[in-house]
Design a protein around this motif. Sequence first.
Motif, short mmCIF file in Angstrom:
data_model
loop_
_atom_site.label_atom_id
_atom_site.label_comp_id
_atom_site.label_asym_id
_atom_site.label_seq_id
_atom_site.Cartn_x
_atom_site.Cartn_y
_atom_site.Cartn_z
N MET A 1 -7.89 0.76 -15.88
CA MET A 1 -7.66 1.14 -17.28
C MET A 1 -8.01 2.61 -17.50
SD MET A 1 -8.84 -2.11 -19.64
CE MET A 1 -10.34 -2.59 -18.80
N ALA A 2 -9.12 3.02 -16.88
CA ALA A 2 -9.55 4.41 -17.04
C ALA A 2 -8.50 5.36 -16.44
CB ALA A 2 -10.91 4.62 -16.35
N TRP A 3 -8.02 5.02 -15.26
CA TRP A 3 -7.01 5.87 -14.61
C TRP A 3 -5.74 5.89 -15.45
CZ3 TRP A 3 -2.02 5.70 -12.90
CH2 TRP A 3 -1.63 6.72 -12.02
N ASN A 4 -5.39 4.72 -16.00
CA ASN A 4 -4.17 4.57 -16.77
C ASN A 4 -4.14 5.50 -17.99
OD1 ASN A 4 -1.69 3.36 -17.16
ND2 ASN A 4 -2.52 1.69 -18.41
N LEU A 5 -5.31 5.74 -18.59
CA LEU A 5 -5.34 6.62 -19.76
C LEU A 5 -4.85 8.02 -19.37
CD1 LEU A 5 -6.29 6.89 -22.77
CD2 LEU A 5 -8.36 7.91 -21.85
N LEU A 6 -5.36 8.51 -18.24
CA LEU A 6 -5.00 9.86 -17.79
C LEU A 6 -3.63 9.87 -17.10
CD1 LEU A 6 -5.98 12.83 -17.31
CD2 LEU A 6 -6.79 12.05 -15.09
N GLY A 7 -3.42 8.93 -16.18
CA GLY A 7 -2.20 8.94 -15.37
C GLY A 7 -1.02 8.29 -16.08
N GLY A 8 -1.28 7.16 -16.74
CA GLY A 8 -0.19 6.41 -17.35
C GLY A 8 0.23 6.99 -18.69
N TYR A 9 -0.74 7.22 -19.57
CA TYR A 9 -0.39 7.68 -20.92
C TYR A 9 -0.23 9.19 -20.97
CZ TYR A 9 -1.28 2.94 -22.41
OH TYR A 9 -1.21 1.58 -22.54
N GLY B 1 0.13 11.19 -18.34
CA GLY B 1 1.03 11.66 -17.30
C GLY B 1 0.42 12.56 -16.24
N GLN B 2 -0.91 12.63 -16.19
CA GLN B 2 -1.57 13.46 -15.19
C GLN B 2 -2.03 12.54 -14.06
OE1 GLN B 2 -1.37 16.82 -16.02
NE2 GLN B 2 -0.26 15.87 -17.72
N VAL B 3 -1.21 12.45 -13.01
CA VAL B 3 -1.47 11.48 -11.95
C VAL B 3 -2.56 11.99 -11.01
CG1 VAL B 3 -0.48 10.29 -9.97
CG2 VAL B 3 0.82 10.50 -12.09
N SER B 4 -3.70 11.32 -11.06
CA SER B 4 -4.84 11.75 -10.25
C SER B 4 -4.90 10.96 -8.96
CB SER B 4 -6.14 11.55 -11.05
OG SER B 4 -7.22 11.36 -10.17
N GLY C 1 2.16 18.17 -12.29
CA GLY C 1 2.85 17.21 -11.43
C GLY C 1 2.19 17.04 -10.08
N PRO C 2 2.97 17.16 -9.01
CA PRO C 2 2.43 16.91 -7.66
C PRO C 2 1.30 17.87 -7.30
CG PRO C 2 4.70 17.72 -7.55
CD PRO C 2 4.41 17.44 -8.99
N PHE C 3 1.30 19.06 -7.88
CA PHE C 3 0.24 20.01 -7.56
C PHE C 3 -1.10 19.55 -8.13
CE2 PHE C 3 4.27 22.26 -7.69
CZ PHE C 3 4.31 22.73 -6.39
N PHE C 4 -1.02 18.97 -9.33
CA PHE C 4 -2.23 18.39 -9.93
C PHE C 4 -2.73 17.24 -9.04
CE2 PHE C 4 -4.14 15.02 -12.53
CZ PHE C 4 -5.21 15.71 -13.07
N ALA C 5 -1.80 16.38 -8.63
CA ALA C 5 -2.17 15.22 -7.81
C ALA C 5 -2.86 15.68 -6.53
CB ALA C 5 -0.92 14.39 -7.48
N LEU C 6 -2.29 16.68 -5.85
CA LEU C 6 -2.87 17.16 -4.60
C LEU C 6 -4.23 17.81 -4.83
CD1 LEU C 6 0.26 18.55 -2.76
CD2 LEU C 6 -1.09 16.53 -2.18
N ALA C 7 -4.35 18.54 -5.92
CA ALA C 7 -5.62 19.21 -6.20
C ALA C 7 -6.72 18.18 -6.45
CB ALA C 7 -5.48 20.15 -7.40
N THR C 8 -6.39 17.10 -7.19
CA THR C 8 -7.41 16.08 -7.44
C THR C 8 -7.77 15.36 -6.14
OG1 THR C 8 -5.66 14.55 -8.08
CG2 THR C 8 -6.85 15.64 -9.86
N LEU D 1 -8.83 13.43 -19.43
CA LEU D 1 -9.54 13.44 -18.15
C LEU D 1 -11.00 13.05 -18.33
CD1 LEU D 1 -9.66 14.16 -15.10
CD2 LEU D 1 -10.26 16.48 -15.78
N LEU D 2 -11.62 13.61 -19.36
CA LEU D 2 -13.05 13.38 -19.62
C LEU D 2 -13.32 11.90 -19.86
CD1 LEU D 2 -15.51 15.22 -19.86
CD2 LEU D 2 -15.16 15.25 -22.32
N ILE D 3 -12.52 11.29 -20.75
CA ILE D 3 -12.74 9.87 -21.07
C ILE D 3 -12.47 9.02 -19.83
CG2 ILE D 3 -11.98 7.94 -22.51
CD1 ILE D 3 -11.24 10.09 -24.64
#
Lengths: 310, 241
Positions: free
Chosen positions: A40-48, A50-53, A105-112, A201-203
């Motif tokens: 659920m926590a990931w979904n807030l950032l990634g799903g809603y 759109g920042q896929v970590s 996008g993918p750059f954010f994903a790779l950085a995380t 991200l914080l939440i």
Amino acid sequence: MRGLVPIAGIILLALLPLVGLSTYMMHILILVIMWSVIGMAWNLLGGYCGQVSFGHAAFFGTGAYTAGILYLKLGVSAWWGFPLSIVVVGVMALIIGFICLRLRGPFFALATLAMGEVLRVTAENLRGFTNGTLGILIQKRTWVEKTWYYYIILAIAVFTFLLIRRLVNSRLGYYFLAIREDQDAAESLGINTTLYKTVALLISAILTGFAGVFYMNYMGYIDPEIVYALHDISIITIMVVMVGGVATFWGPAVGALIMVLLAELIRSLPRIGTAHQSLFGILLILIIIFLPNGIVGDFPKLKTILRRRA
Amino acid sequence: MRPLLELKGVSKFFGGLAALVDVSFTVNEGEVVGLIGPNGAGKTTLFNVINGFYKPSKGEVYFDGKRISGLRPHRICRLGVARTFQVVKPLQRLTVIDNVMASAFLRSPSRQEALERAEKILHFVGLYEDRETVSKNLPLGKRKKLEIARALATEPKLLLLDESFAGLNPKEQAEMIETIKKINREGVTILIIEHHMRVIMSISNRVVVLNYGEKIAEGSPQEVASSPEVIKAYLGETAVA
């Protein structure tokens, strides 16, 4: 009527331990609920938003180590990790956000992904502080029985669910979706995209950190390979949400149930049990091809397929 | 007439490429100003500078007497500048009403207020019947309307329209002209990029012409249409002689 379903569900879950389930069953339930929280926590950032970590282990691990180090270095109960992790994981999220959220996008994903790995290696090498690869062992766990652990993680899950539902239905939720759909459009329509991405991200990080604190207390042992794991934490988090349904309220819980049961099932199989990672990979590919919106998101589609078979 | 938007010697360079060179003009409160020029003249770049996506390499932009060049786009929008995009950017997987609500929240923090505001705007642009449609399923004409509805929901003083007519059929174009006139009558100042001369001539009070990043003419639609410089830019050297 629909509003009663979650309440009925919670009451049912709250009564479950009274049935007298085996210790093993309780353990599985606890894991399912813990993974629901992370999902659920990931979904807030990634799903809603759109920042896929690919690096949520960073927050899970930091939560777990906050609790562990409190116990190891200060001799305080690891449960104090809950309040303290808000600060520690929060600061960690701000630092990671400052570095990663300027990428898209993918750059954010790779950085995380990289940040999660950096923290794992750091935890392995700061031996004086984290005990390195020896890990942290809590000599005497609070309870031998599982019931209280179950209620604690259930309370965290209910809190997470209600918080996220409230957020998503508010102004913030609209902003998150706007950022996910088109960041430039959102920015030009008066939405401070940097601010709201950081809020998401914080939440997300703090809630994931709670799961980490719980893990330390519940399992009684952590090491960097376990709580900062790329494959066992970061990737499984994404799988839980993908399987269940991205940007749906119930997706993470459904995904957690399936993934935990599947992991137990596959591990118990003779011979191919050790290849559970590969089997998860194949499952993920199948889900992406046939149910891109996950089981909850593609439920109508799933129903018609099943009906046609029958 | 009070100047609302002032560009003072705005230049924008991308490496060695000069996309805008020393562009200055003013848009007064209540006007409709057309911005025209051949492809690649720097029109959209100019919008990106005004709206804050780009920081000008040289020069300054003032809005309502306040310097806005260098501010982030969301700040500029909050001050009262809204824009649409040439390549429409609806929030694809959201419904029409949710698209407009997402921007209405800027001035109406409560959900109820934002919803009411969004519904009013959808009536205004004629999209109310489509409010529950997922926006990626809308035809282009309606997507262009949605762009405008979304921009209006931020309650702008200045609206930047980037080719709102491109790809519309004649009937839709006529509707769009009416909508833009209606918006202007409500007191919104408009700066519009457009290729359709008929449209520009019928709705603009003044026209600014860009060519290779430089302002080559400015004046009433009739003045501009008869300017040899402008004809040369559009039709080439021989057409003038």
